[in-house]
Design a protein around this motif. Structure first.
Motif, PDB file in Angstrom:
ATOM      1  N   ASP A  62      -8.416   3.167  42.130  1.00 23.56           N
ATOM      2  CA  ASP A  62      -7.230   3.891  42.606  1.00 23.56           C
ATOM      3  C   ASP A  62      -7.625   5.010  43.564  1.00 23.56           C
ATOM      4  N   ILE A  63      -8.736   5.695  43.241  1.00 23.10           N
ATOM      5  CA  ILE A  63      -9.204   6.771  44.123  1.00 23.10           C
ATOM      6  C   ILE A  63      -9.582   6.209  45.487  1.00 23.10           C
ATOM      7  N   ARG A  64     -10.358   5.101  45.490  1.00 27.70           N
ATOM      8  CA  ARG A  64     -10.781   4.493  46.755  1.00 27.70           C
ATOM      9  C   ARG A  64      -9.594   3.963  47.540  1.00 27.70           C
ATOM     10  N   LYS A  65      -8.630   3.393  46.828  1.00 28.90           N
ATOM     11  CA  LYS A  65      -7.457   2.834  47.500  1.00 28.90           C
ATOM     12  C   LYS A  65      -6.624   3.945  48.132  1.00 28.90           C
ATOM     13  N   ASN A  66      -6.492   5.065  47.408  1.00 25.27           N
ATOM     14  CA  ASN A  66      -5.730   6.188  47.929  1.00 25.27           C
ATOM     15  C   ASN A  66      -6.413   6.803  49.151  1.00 25.27           C
ATOM     16  N   ILE A  67      -7.749   6.926  49.068  1.00 27.01           N
ATOM     17  CA  ILE A  67      -8.515   7.450  50.193  1.00 27.01           C
ATOM     18  C   ILE A  67      -8.328   6.553  51.416  1.00 27.01           C
ATOM     19  N   LEU A  68      -8.332   5.237  51.168  1.00 27.52           N
ATOM     20  CA  LEU A  68      -8.195   4.289  52.271  1.00 27.52           C
ATOM     21  C   LEU A  68      -6.829   4.405  52.941  1.00 27.52           C
ATOM     22  N   LYS A  69      -5.794   4.659  52.153  1.00 30.08           N
ATOM     23  CA  LYS A  69      -4.455   4.795  52.732  1.00 30.08           C
ATOM     24  C   LYS A  69      -4.424   5.937  53.737  1.00 30.08           C
ATOM     25  N   TYR A  70      -5.057   7.047  53.386  1.00 33.28           N
ATOM     26  CA  TYR A  70      -5.113   8.182  54.303  1.00 33.28           C
ATOM     27  C   TYR A  70      -6.037   7.888  55.480  1.00 33.28           C
ATOM     28  N   ASP A  71      -7.165   7.254  55.185  1.00 29.91           N
ATOM     29  CA  ASP A  71      -8.121   6.965  56.257  1.00 29.91           C
ATOM     30  C   ASP A  71      -7.560   5.958  57.253  1.00 29.91           C
ATOM     31  N   ASN A  72      -6.635   5.107  56.785  1.00 30.81           N
ATOM     32  CA  ASN A  72      -6.036   4.129  57.703  1.00 30.81           C
ATOM     33  C   ASN A  72      -5.249   4.797  58.818  1.00 30.81           C
ATOM     34  N   VAL A  73      -4.687   5.966  58.520  1.00 36.29           N
ATOM     35  CA  VAL A  73      -3.954   6.706  59.562  1.00 36.29           C
ATOM     36  C   VAL A  73      -4.916   7.077  60.684  1.00 36.29           C
TER      37      VAL A  73
ATOM     38  N   LEU B  16       1.653  11.115  51.503  1.00 37.14           N
ATOM     39  CA  LEU B  16       1.160  10.098  52.439  1.00 37.14           C
ATOM     40  C   LEU B  16       2.129   9.927  53.604  1.00 37.14           C
ATOM     41  N   VAL B  17       3.434   9.875  53.293  1.00 32.16           N
ATOM     42  CA  VAL B  17       4.444   9.746  54.355  1.00 32.16           C
ATOM     43  C   VAL B  17       4.390  10.962  55.268  1.00 32.16           C
TER      44      VAL B  17
ATOM     45  N   ARG C 167     -12.458  14.873  69.024  1.00 31.22           N
ATOM     46  CA  ARG C 167     -13.224  15.566  67.994  1.00 31.22           C
ATOM     47  C   ARG C 167     -12.391  16.680  67.352  1.00 31.22           C
ATOM     48  N   GLU C 168     -11.687  17.411  68.173  1.00 29.66           N
ATOM     49  CA  GLU C 168     -10.816  18.459  67.635  1.00 29.66           C
ATOM     50  C   GLU C 168      -9.738  17.855  66.740  1.00 29.66           C
ATOM     51  N   HIS C 169      -9.226  16.708  67.166  1.00 29.22           N
ATOM     52  CA  HIS C 169      -8.177  16.031  66.405  1.00 29.22           C
ATOM     53  C   HIS C 169      -8.685  15.579  65.039  1.00 29.22           C
ATOM     54  N   ILE C 170      -9.926  15.070  64.985  1.00 32.69           N
ATOM     55  CA  ILE C 170     -10.514  14.647  63.705  1.00 32.69           C
ATOM     56  C   ILE C 170     -10.579  15.824  62.737  1.00 32.69           C
ATOM     57  N   VAL C 171     -11.046  16.970  63.230  1.00 36.67           N
ATOM     58  CA  VAL C 171     -11.161  18.160  62.382  1.00 36.67           C
ATOM     59  C   VAL C 171      -9.782  18.597  61.895  1.00 36.67           C
ATOM     60  N   THR C 172      -8.796  18.561  62.789  1.00 33.93           N
ATOM     61  CA  THR C 172      -7.431  18.957  62.413  1.00 33.93           C
ATOM     62  C   THR C 172      -6.887  18.057  61.318  1.00 33.93           C
ATOM     63  N   LEU C 173      -7.107  16.752  61.456  1.00 35.87           N
ATOM     64  CA  LEU C 173      -6.631  15.817  60.435  1.00 35.87           C
ATOM     65  C   LEU C 173      -7.352  16.024  59.107  1.00 35.87           C
ATOM     66  N   GLU C 174      -8.647  16.379  59.160  1.00 35.46           N
ATOM     67  CA  GLU C 174      -9.391  16.660  57.923  1.00 35.46           C
ATOM     68  C   GLU C 174      -8.767  17.850  57.194  1.00 35.46           C
ATOM     69  N   HIS C 175      -8.452  18.894  57.959  1.00 35.56           N
ATOM     70  CA  HIS C 175      -7.830  20.079  57.360  1.00 35.56           C
ATOM     71  C   HIS C 175      -6.436  19.759  56.833  1.00 35.56           C
ATOM     72  N   LEU C 176      -5.682  18.962  57.584  1.00 32.24           N
ATOM     73  CA  LEU C 176      -4.334  18.577  57.154  1.00 32.24           C
ATOM     74  C   LEU C 176      -4.402  17.798  55.841  1.00 32.24           C
ATOM     75  N   ARG C 177      -5.394  16.926  55.758  1.00 28.34           N
ATOM     76  CA  ARG C 177      -5.513  16.079  54.567  1.00 28.34           C
ATOM     77  C   ARG C 177      -5.812  16.904  53.318  1.00 28.34           C
ATOM     78  N   GLN C 178      -6.524  18.009  53.487  1.00 27.74           N
ATOM     79  CA  GLN C 178      -6.879  18.839  52.344  1.00 27.74           C
ATOM     80  C   GLN C 178      -5.674  19.547  51.743  1.00 27.74           C
ATOM     81  N   VAL C 179      -4.662  19.811  52.555  1.00 34.20           N
ATOM     82  CA  VAL C 179      -3.523  20.595  52.067  1.00 34.20           C
ATOM     83  C   VAL C 179      -2.237  19.790  51.939  1.00 34.20           C
ATOM     84  N   ILE C 180      -2.229  18.562  52.456  1.00 37.46           N
ATOM     85  CA  ILE C 180      -0.972  17.799  52.492  1.00 37.46           C
ATOM     86  C   ILE C 180      -0.467  17.483  51.093  1.00 37.46           C
ATOM     87  N   GLY C 181      -1.375  17.442  50.105  1.00 41.86           N
ATOM     88  CA  GLY C 181      -0.961  17.144  48.735  1.00 41.86           C
ATOM     89  C   GLY C 181       0.039  18.146  48.182  1.00 41.86           C
TER      90      GLY C 181
END
Length: 932
Positions: A655-666, A814-815, A790-804
């Motif tokens: 479930d953890i890997r599947k959830n990570i993949l859903k976000y990584d697919n974006v 996820l939506v 590269r800037e966009h990747i970092v921004t998405l990493e930060h967004l992913r940390q707080v989107i929960g």
């Protein structure tokens, strides 16, 4: 009940599928006499004949039978090995794009040659993926003899090759390499500035060895190419200093979920200590200005409370080196992200390396889904069949063994304490040694393997360095009275192949961490080929060497008989792993090719798995039942209960890997768009039309922002538009005066700006020639795209940390992440147009440009045997892409004395970190050079 009855009558779905391959197996066998009668030249000529048939319209399936028969005959002649019928079935499963589950010792390496040869005939390249460089080199050399005999070329991708060598290896019909090398080459290719510099030629077909290890165990760890940020060693050291002062009630530890958090009391204590050390100057711990400090406190807490030395990592040569929890191997160069590795370095008092900025990344899940056809092989995949199907659309087929398995698998023995368990293990080791039975003891970590080694030493055993062939001399002579053992873990990985190969010698005792993906069979009596390779390496070719090899083989044959008489290889598991696959991999080392064998797991209620998953009740129950010290409970129910606990852990991890993949697919969907766009730009001789489109779109947006549609002229923001024209387009136009003209419309205003911008661009083209401008345009476009991505990747990493946190507002994180990610991507494309336009309207070029080369700031060295890598010499900011263009194409830098502050056309190239020539006192990138 009915399902069980039907299975007995008709067989399982797997049995029926395996049975479906039998007609083609029979057809291959029927061809054997005909193919065996061919000369070497005639056999080799079949390769060209097959290719002509494919060119004539036949499919790979049409020629499978004769192609497999050809490979089988070639293997007989070159290696002296003949594919078994079950190996032919395994080859068909691989060709169909499935996973062949084959037990240890069933010859997976040889099985792959069937599907590899058949698919290589299509001429699109076949990639064989292994878990380390040693196996890639060994298998390429070993199986490459078959391919070479049949007229195909074989290449190897290992660490340390330059681009030219990599390009040549990928150009071969078959390429062997590690998962890390393939992934990093893909990322590096998409950072190149010339199509000719790219090394990979596509992703047609890949066979992944140890597929469960690569596609599941390592799936959560992304491959990252990174560049260093500023050094913040003092911050880590200061925060680390307060960790020993944190008390037990200051934090909450959840070992099941691998999380640790400060309690309210802990927050107050940490806040006071940080304020005392000057890290918090104002406000509370969780004020916006202290977010960075909080992040590093949390990472330091994880480093101290969740990560254990000699289990999760070791300290070697003044470095913290991660240990792969599934294979027990060191992963030098791979680093934990987000400051965790630096926190571990501070904890262990070693040199703290700077943090890194992600420049490019991809997970193995998304990399391997690039292949049009993917296949895999392993000894243990059935327990993860659902995940393989859900994530990769791969079917798992269990291939029958060539001979029936004779291994005896005993029920687990469960003791109350670790000490009682260890006593029982040592007793069994003594028994095996006395009867000359080879023994493999599996542990879950370096720490536990070394603890067991110390216990053995206290019982009179000696640890030998079995990388020295002479260390085996006593055992080779049949002397099993000597109490010696070897340890195989990450500290001794250099001797791995030899130690494993000789672990089947009678009386040999080998203590090993997890046995996944070792790549070397444990043969009873020892491995004659490995011994000959080591012992006669210094002997010249001739009768003496041949006689020595003959003695070795005779000795190994005699030792094998002795090992068989003693009961074959005995496997002792000192603990259950969270994953059933790891336990099965250890067990599978015994009982190779119908050999006898034995396996037993010893557990205690203090083991991690038992302790975490509710052993308190069991401990109380055993005490009530009157279980005495040193006694064990043995029952099949215990095994079933443990298996259910392991299934729960596996399901949670899935479930953890599947959830990570859903976000990584974006991110992956956006990555595909960017990489495809880069390739299109590189493939074009000229990107002038794209540059023109960008310029026109920027002007459209600029005018729309300052001159609203259907607004009166007095409502126009003409000063703002004039400033934008100057800063972005580098044009001094009378926009304010134009706007005052009676009857002028917004379209007319825009048309004048467009005309002026196009004329300015045309002047540059005429001045520097179209050929030079085409090169500069492409360089500016690609470098700007890379920087913003590269800037966009970092921004998405930060967004992913707080989107929960959006979940607290009853919104699906996820939506929300998909929507926010799409908006950020749209913004990035807008900034790209503006950045490229701004640079192209300022660029100045020397009349005699040097030969176009890749800018020095992009030169990098990747340690592809690791998960994360460093850019060599990339300490400069990648934001300064105008400087990079200057280095590559000779953009002229005007001397400061010749610059007129009021006339930007006299400035020439200005470094983005220089003071702005206008005299504002700001940096150029924050003033006239502001492009975002």
């Amino acid at each position: 009940m009915f399902g069980t009855l039907a299975k007995k009558l008709f067989g399982s779905s797997n049995d029926r599928r395996v049975k479906g391959y039998q007609p083609r197996v029979a057809a291959i066998n029927a061809l054997e006499p005909e193919v065996a009668a061919l000369t070497d030249e005639a056999l080799r000529a079949r390769t060209q004949a097959f290719r002509q048939e494919l060119a004539g319209g036949k499919t790979l399936d049409d020629i499978l039978v004769p192609a497999f028969a050809t490979v089988r005959e070639a293997a007989k002649r070159v290696l002296g090995q003949r594919h078994f019928d079950v190996q032919l079935i395994g080859g068909m499963v691989l060709h169909e794009g499935g996973i062949a589950e084959m037990k240890t010792g069933e010859g997976k390496t040889l099985v792959a040659t069937l599907a590899v040869y058949l698919n290589a005939l299509a001429g699109k390249g076949v990639h064989v993926v292994t878990v380390n460089d040693y196996l890639a080199s060994r298998d390429a050399e070993w199986m490459g003899r078959i391919y070479g005999f049949l007229g195909l070329t074989t290449g190897t991708i290992v660490h340390g090759l330059d681009d030219e060598q990599r390009h040549d290896a990928y150009a071969c019909d078959i390429t062997y390499g590690t998962n890390n090398e393939y992934g990093f080459d893909y990322l590096r290719d998409n950072m190149k500035y010339d199509m000719r510099a790219m090394v990979q030629r596509g992703h047609a077909f890949a066979i992944v060895d140890e597929v469960d290890s690569i596609l599941i165990d390592e799936a959560r760890t992304p491959l990252i190419i990174s560049g260093p940020l500023d050094d913040r060693s003092d911050l880590y050291v200061t925060i680390d200093a307060i960790m020993p002062q944190i008390e037990k009630d200051d934090f909450e530890l959840d070992e099941k979920q691998r999380t640790v958090n400060l309690t309210e009391k802990g927050n107050e204590r940490v806040e006071q200590m940080l304020a005392g050390s000057g890290l918090i100057k104002e406000g509370g711990l969780y004020d916006a200005g202290n977010v960075t400090v909080v992040h590093h406190v949390n990472q330091a807490l994880r480093a101290h409370k969740l990560f254990t030395r000699d289990k999760d990592y070791i300290v070697r040569n003044n470095e913290v080196v991660i240990i792969d929890e599934f294979t027990g191997r060191m992963m030098p160069g791979r680093r934990y992200s987000e400051g965790l590795h630096q926190a571990l370095e501070a904890k262990e008092r070693v040199q703290i390396q700077p943090e890194n900025q992600t420049l490019a990344s991809i997970t193995f899940q998304n990399y391997f889904r690039l292949y049009k056809k993917l296949a895999g092989m392993t000894g243990t995949a059935a327990t993860e069949a659902n995940e393989f199907m859900d994530i990769y659309n791969l079917d798992v087929v269990e291939i029958p063994t060539n001979r029936n398995i004779q291994r005896i698998d005993d029920d687990d023995e469960v003791y109350r304490t670790v000490a009682e368990k260890n006593t029982a293990i040592i007793t069994l080791i003594d028994e095996c040694r006395q009867r000359g039975q080879p023994l493999l003891v599996g542990t879950t970590s370096i720490e536990k393997s070394e603890h067991l080694a110390e216990l053995l030493k206290k019982h009179g055993y000696k640890q030998r360095d079995f990388s020295d062939p002479n260390a085996f001399a006593g055992l080779y002579d049949g002397n099993t009275t000597e109490k010696v053992f070897a340890v195989l873990n990450a500290r001794y990985h250099e001797q791995e192949a030899f130690i494993v190969s000789q672990a089947g010698v009678p009386g040999a005792i080998t203590i090993a961490t997890n046995m996944a993906g070792r790549g070397t069979d444990i043969q009873l009596g020892g491995n004659a080929d490995m011994r000959a390779k080591v012992e006669v390496a210094q002997t010249e070719e001739g009768p003496e060497r041949e006689a020595h090899e003959a003695r070795i083989r005779a000795q190994v044959a005699a030792l094998k008989e002795k090992a068989l008489a003693a009961g074959g290889l005995y496997i002792i598991g000192t603990e259950r792993h969270e994953s059933r696959r790891i336990d099965n991999q250890l067990r599978g080392r015994s009982g190779r090719q119908g050999d006898p064998g034995h396996s037993k797991f010893f557990l205690s209620l203090q083991d991690d798995l038992m302790r975490i998953f509710g052993s308190d009740r069991m401990d109380g129950m055993l005490q009530k039942l009157g279980l005495k010290e040193g006694e064990a409970i043995v029952h099949s129910w215990i095994n079933r209960a443990l298996e259910k606990a392991q299934q729960k852990v596996e399901a949670r991890n899935f479930d953890i890997r599947k959830n990570i993949l859903k976000y990584d697919n974006v991110l992956n969907d956006q990555r595909k768009v960017i990489f495809e766009q880069r390739r299109e730009f590189m493939a074009q001789d000229s990107v002038a039309d794209t540059i023109t489109d960008f310029r026109h779109q920027v002007i459209d947006d600029m005018v729309a922002a300052h001159v609203p549609e259907n607004a009166y002229p007095e409502q126009w923001d003409t000063p703002g538009l004039d400033k934008a024209v100057t800063s972005v387009l580098n044009l001094d136009l009378p926009v304010v005066d134009w706007a005052k003209e009676e009857g002028i419309a917004d379209e007319e205003l825009k048309a004048r700006i467009l005309k002026a911008a196009d004329e300015s661009a045309a002047v540059r083209v005429a001045r520097y020639t179209p050929e030079i401008m085409r090169q500069v345009e492409k360089a500016v476009l690609l470098q700007s795209l890379d920087h913003l991505w590269r800037e966009h990747i970092v921004t998405l990493e930060h967004l992913r940390q707080v989107i929960g946190l959006r979940g607290y507002g009853q919104r699906d994180p996820l939506v929300e992440y998909k929507a926010e990610g799409f908006n950020l991507f749209q913004e990035m494309t807008g900034r790209l147009r503006e950045a490229v336009t701004g640079q192209m309207m300022r660029v100045e070029i020397m009349q005699e440009p040097p030969e176009p080369t890749l800018p020095a700031m992009f030169a990098h060295h990747v340690d592809a045997s690791t998960g994360e890598d460093e850019l060599a010499g990339a300490s400069a900011s990648f934001a300064d892409s105008s400087v990079a263009v200057g280095q590559a194409y000779g953009v002229a830098a005007t001397p400061v004395a010749q610059r007129n502050p009021n006339d930007p056309s006299t400035w020439g190239r200005v470094g983005r970190n220089e003071a702005c020539p206008c005299g504002s006192g700001k940096k150029y990138k924050h003033c006239h050079g502001q492009i975002v």
